[in-house]
Design a protein around this motif. Structure first.
Motif, PDB file in Angstrom:
ATOM      1  N   PHE A   1       0.836  -1.206   0.000  1.00  0.00           N
ATOM      2  CA  PHE A   1       0.000   0.000   0.000  1.00  0.00           C
ATOM      3  C   PHE A   1       0.871   1.256   0.000  1.00  0.00           C
ATOM      4  O   PHE A   1       0.594   2.213  -0.715  1.00  0.00           O
ATOM      5  CB  PHE A   1      -0.957   0.015   1.191  1.00  0.00           C
TER       6      PHE A   1
ATOM      7  N   PHE B   1      -5.442  -6.470  -2.244  1.00  0.00           N
ATOM      8  CA  PHE B   1      -4.807  -5.200  -2.593  1.00  0.00           C
ATOM      9  C   PHE B   1      -5.722  -4.366  -3.489  1.00  0.00           C
ATOM     10  O   PHE B   1      -5.924  -3.179  -3.241  1.00  0.00           O
ATOM     11  CB  PHE B   1      -3.461  -5.448  -3.279  1.00  0.00           C
TER      12      PHE B   1
ATOM     13  N   PHE C   1      -6.850  -0.763  -2.181  1.00  0.00           N
ATOM     14  CA  PHE C   1      -5.916   0.263  -2.641  1.00  0.00           C
ATOM     15  C   PHE C   1      -6.660   1.554  -2.960  1.00  0.00           C
ATOM     16  O   PHE C   1      -7.678   1.549  -3.628  1.00  0.00           O
ATOM     17  CB  PHE C   1      -5.133  -0.218  -3.868  1.00  0.00           C
TER      18      PHE C   1
END
Length: 150
Positions: free
Chosen positions: A92, A134, A138
């Motif tokens: 991240f 993710f 994100f």
């Protein structure tokens, strides 16, 4: 979809969940980046009421859901909790998930090497789940909030 966009939709529609979901659905269908976030956004919209502070509550909701999802991923795939959290936080921070089978080996708990190809298959499953995690989170949680998870 930014939190500001969600807030504007909510205010414009007077917090009518059905209408919000239709507007959100249209926005999601028109954006490849939002498709992995659809369920998360819809679940948040369902919690909105007249006392909701959309920006703060969105950050809290997304952070809590992210924590639940990472705990589930760690438990289901039997990953090392500290290493997995650090790996995800670095992704991240860097703005990209760069993962190799060697990275996954560091995250996985030791297993018997005598199970044939099951470890390689397991690595691929872990890679796919980490990618999905993710993509889902994100750019949804502000950096100062994201750094507090774990």
């Amino acid at each position: 979809m930014s939190v500001d966009c969600i807030e504007k939709i909510c205010l414009a529609l007077g917090y009518k969940v059905e209408e919000i979901l239709v507007a959100i659905d249209k926005a999601i269908k028109s954006s490849l980046q939002l498709r992995s976030k659809k369920e998360l956004i819809e679940n948040f919209i369902a919690t909105i009421n007249t006392s909701t502070d959309v920006n703060a509550d969105w950050q809290r909701f997304a952070r809590e859901q992210r924590e639940t999802d990472i705990q589930t991923l760690i438990a289901e795939e039997k990953l090392k909790p500290e290493e997995t959290r650090k790996f995800v936080e670095n992704a991240f921070r860097d703005g990209a998930l760069k993962i190799t089978e060697t990275d996954v080996d560091r995250l996985m708990l030791p297993v018997s090497r005598f199970r044939g190809g099951s470890r390689d298959k397991k690595k691929q499953i872990v890679i796919e789940k980490l990618k999905g995690f993710f993509e889902k989170y994100f750019e949804l949680i502000s950096p100062e909030v994201s750094n507090r998870t774990g």
